[in-house]
Motif scaffolding. Structure first.
Motif, PDB file in Angstrom:
ATOM      1  N   VAL A  81      16.644  25.962 -10.594  1.00  0.00           N
ATOM      2  CA  VAL A  81      16.291  25.345  -9.316  1.00  0.00           C
ATOM      3  C   VAL A  81      16.937  23.966  -9.155  1.00  0.00           C
ATOM      4  N   CYS A  82      16.974  23.181 -10.233  1.00  0.00           N
ATOM      5  CA  CYS A  82      17.565  21.845 -10.133  1.00  0.00           C
ATOM      6  C   CYS A  82      19.085  21.873 -10.258  1.00  0.00           C
ATOM      7  N   GLY A  83      19.601  22.929 -10.890  1.00  0.00           N
ATOM      8  CA  GLY A  83      21.042  23.056 -11.039  1.00  0.00           C
ATOM      9  C   GLY A  83      21.532  22.399 -12.314  1.00  0.00           C
ATOM     10  N   ALA A  84      22.070  23.193 -13.242  1.00  0.00           N
ATOM     11  CA  ALA A  84      22.610  22.663 -14.492  1.00  0.00           C
ATOM     12  C   ALA A  84      23.476  23.747 -15.131  1.00  0.00           C
ATOM     13  N   GLU A  85      24.216  23.370 -16.159  1.00  0.00           N
ATOM     14  CA  GLU A  85      25.119  24.295 -16.840  1.00  0.00           C
ATOM     15  C   GLU A  85      24.530  24.652 -18.205  1.00  0.00           C
ATOM     16  N   LEU A  86      24.041  25.872 -18.330  1.00  0.00           N
ATOM     17  CA  LEU A  86      23.422  26.349 -19.563  1.00  0.00           C
ATOM     18  C   LEU A  86      24.349  27.343 -20.242  1.00  0.00           C
ATOM     19  N   PHE A  87      24.642  27.113 -21.510  1.00  0.00           N
ATOM     20  CA  PHE A  87      25.594  27.959 -22.222  1.00  0.00           C
ATOM     21  C   PHE A  87      25.232  29.435 -22.165  1.00  0.00           C
ATOM     22  N   THR A  88      23.984  29.753 -22.442  1.00  0.00           N
ATOM     23  CA  THR A  88      23.595  31.159 -22.483  1.00  0.00           C
ATOM     24  C   THR A  88      23.756  31.825 -21.119  1.00  0.00           C
ATOM     25  N   GLY A  89      23.369  31.131 -20.061  1.00  0.00           N
ATOM     26  CA  GLY A  89      23.560  31.674 -18.722  1.00  0.00           C
ATOM     27  C   GLY A  89      25.028  31.764 -18.343  1.00  0.00           C
ATOM     28  N   ASN A  90      25.841  30.843 -18.867  1.00  0.00           N
ATOM     29  CA  ASN A  90      27.254  30.821 -18.523  1.00  0.00           C
ATOM     30  C   ASN A  90      28.057  31.922 -19.206  1.00  0.00           C
ATOM     31  N   THR A  91      27.428  32.697 -20.077  1.00  0.00           N
ATOM     32  CA  THR A  91      28.118  33.894 -20.575  1.00  0.00           C
ATOM     33  C   THR A  91      28.391  34.859 -19.420  1.00  0.00           C
ATOM     34  N   LEU A  92      27.674  34.703 -18.312  1.00  0.00           N
ATOM     35  CA  LEU A  92      27.923  35.530 -17.125  1.00  0.00           C
ATOM     36  C   LEU A  92      29.253  35.196 -16.463  1.00  0.00           C
ATOM     37  N   LEU A  93      29.895  34.079 -16.834  1.00  0.00           N
ATOM     38  CA  LEU A  93      31.232  33.783 -16.331  1.00  0.00           C
ATOM     39  C   LEU A  93      32.231  34.865 -16.733  1.00  0.00           C
ATOM     40  N   SER A  94      31.900  35.620 -17.754  1.00  0.00           N
ATOM     41  CA  SER A  94      32.788  36.710 -18.168  1.00  0.00           C
ATOM     42  C   SER A  94      32.969  37.730 -17.052  1.00  0.00           C
ATOM     43  N   GLY A  95      31.964  37.881 -16.188  1.00  0.00           N
ATOM     44  CA  GLY A  95      32.103  38.780 -15.045  1.00  0.00           C
ATOM     45  C   GLY A  95      33.182  38.303 -14.092  1.00  0.00           C
ATOM     46  N   SER A  96      33.261  36.986 -13.897  1.00  0.00           N
ATOM     47  CA  SER A  96      34.299  36.411 -13.035  1.00  0.00           C
ATOM     48  C   SER A  96      35.681  36.634 -13.631  1.00  0.00           C
ATOM     49  N   ALA A  97      35.777  36.538 -14.967  1.00  0.00           N
ATOM     50  CA  ALA A  97      37.060  36.779 -15.622  1.00  0.00           C
ATOM     51  C   ALA A  97      37.452  38.252 -15.533  1.00  0.00           C
ATOM     52  N   LEU A  98      36.503  39.140 -15.709  1.00  0.00           N
ATOM     53  CA  LEU A  98      36.794  40.565 -15.599  1.00  0.00           C
ATOM     54  C   LEU A  98      37.285  40.927 -14.200  1.00  0.00           C
ATOM     55  N   GLN A  99      36.790  40.237 -13.195  1.00  0.00           N
ATOM     56  CA  GLN A  99      37.175  40.496 -11.814  1.00  0.00           C
ATOM     57  C   GLN A  99      38.463  39.770 -11.423  1.00  0.00           C
ATOM     58  N   GLY A 100      38.964  38.936 -12.322  1.00  0.00           N
ATOM     59  CA  GLY A 100      40.193  38.214 -12.035  1.00  0.00           C
ATOM     60  C   GLY A 100      40.019  36.970 -11.204  1.00  0.00           C
ATOM     61  N   GLU A 101      38.771  36.520 -11.030  1.00  0.00           N
ATOM     62  CA  GLU A 101      38.510  35.317 -10.243  1.00  0.00           C
ATOM     63  C   GLU A 101      38.876  34.050 -11.022  1.00  0.00           C
ATOM     64  N   ILE A 102      38.686  34.082 -12.334  1.00  0.00           N
ATOM     65  CA  ILE A 102      39.051  32.969 -13.202  1.00  0.00           C
ATOM     66  C   ILE A 102      39.699  33.548 -14.455  1.00  0.00           C
ATOM     67  N   SER A 103      40.368  32.706 -15.205  1.00  0.00           N
ATOM     68  CA  SER A 103      41.008  33.176 -16.439  1.00  0.00           C
ATOM     69  C   SER A 103      40.030  33.094 -17.612  1.00  0.00           C
ATOM     70  N   TRP A 104      40.320  33.855 -18.665  1.00  0.00           N
ATOM     71  CA  TRP A 104      39.490  33.782 -19.870  1.00  0.00           C
ATOM     72  C   TRP A 104      39.621  32.408 -20.526  1.00  0.00           C
ATOM     73  N   GLY A 105      40.777  31.752 -20.325  1.00  0.00           N
ATOM     74  CA  GLY A 105      40.928  30.401 -20.843  1.00  0.00           C
ATOM     75  C   GLY A 105      39.928  29.437 -20.230  1.00  0.00           C
TER      76      GLY A 105
END
Length: 274
Positions: A81-105
């Motif tokens: 709700v407040c907005g922050a960057e949590l490592f465990t939740g950010n494993t979902l960034l892998s979905g963006s990489a799989l879709q080609g929205e961002i690089s794995w780097g």
């Protein structure tokens, strides 16, 4: 009439599109948000320790774990709700990489910055709680040490599997919170899975960045030589396998699974550099 929640297909698409923030968000902003996330999870861990310090003796182990998970869920509620960057939740960034929205780097860069920021935030709250001397009352010392010792004595494989199970639930909580369209819905989405992983005894890397250092600070202050409770075991025997497990749980069983079901085969954007 506005929709009360997103469908699973709409939710994974929103998560994937949100991942593009790493292309424009400054590293300093990521550091600050990561620090705050570590603080928020530590608040939940601290509260869980206080609430359950003597609960098992009155209501039994099972209900004590339920109470622990219930109050610990505050941490993810604050993150979402407040907005922050949590490592465990950010494993979902892998979905963006799989879709080609961002690089794995970019995914790996974000993970490195965020986990370090989470660590600093968690250690900061552990230090503040230590300096507050609130641990000197009740059963706080013994309970805090017991939590830390048990975590440091887990076999590598056990810690890894518990890490997988934990972040499977954490990422489902983030998934459902993304689907929810109001704050009450986001609170409920966070509560159920987080309560479940804590009550079940699964392992969360960022929470352990508070639990174990707190035990280490207390053991050093009081001169108590607890078996296996060392900084080396914190990093190598617990944090390493739990972090690997958390990555597998989020990437394989949530991000990749829902990407495959709902987005695989859709047109991709040109893969960005970085």
């Amino acid at each position: 009439m506005e929709k009360r929640f997103l469908t699973p297909a709409e939710t994974i698409r929103a998560i994937v599109e949100n991942g593009r923030r790493v292309l424009t968000q400054s590293r300093l902003r990521t550091v600050v948000l990561s620090f705050l996330s570590g603080v928020y999870i530590a608040f939940g861990a601290e509260l869980a320790t206080v609430v359950t310090q003597d609960a098992a003796g009155f209501v039994g182990q099972g209900i004590a774990r339920l109470l622990s998970g219930s109050v610990f869920s505050l941490g993810l509620m604050l993150v979402v709700v407040c907005g922050a960057e949590l490592f465990t939740g950010n494993t979902l960034l892998s979905g963006s990489a799989l879709q080609g929205e961002i690089s794995w780097g970019k995914v790996l860069e974000n993970w490195l910055i965020v986990i370090l920021g989470n660590l600093v935030g968690s250690l900061f709250i552990a230090w503040l709680m230590f300096e507050s001397r609130l641990w000197s009352s009740g059963n706080m010392v013994d309970h805090s040490l017991r939590i830390a010792v048990v975590k440091c004595q887990l076999p590598f494989g056990v810690a890894l599997v518990r890490g997988i199970l934990c972040n499977w639930l954490v990422c489902l909580a983030v998934f459902m919170a993304t689907a929810a369209r109001d704050v009450a819905g986001k609170f409920l989405a966070c509560y159920g899975p987080i309560m479940a992983f804590v009550a079940s005894g699964f392992e969360h890397s960022v929470a352990n960045m508070y639990f174990i250092p707190t035990g280490l600070l207390l053991s050093g202050e009081l001169g108590r030589n607890e078996p296996g409770l060392t900084w080396g075991n914190f990093f190598m025997a617990n944090l390493l396998p739990v972090t690997i497990g958390n990555i597998l749980g989020g990437v394989v069983f949530v991000a990749s699974a829902y990407w495959y079901v709902h987005l695989k085969g859709e047109g991709r954007r040109e893969r960005p550099e970085g």
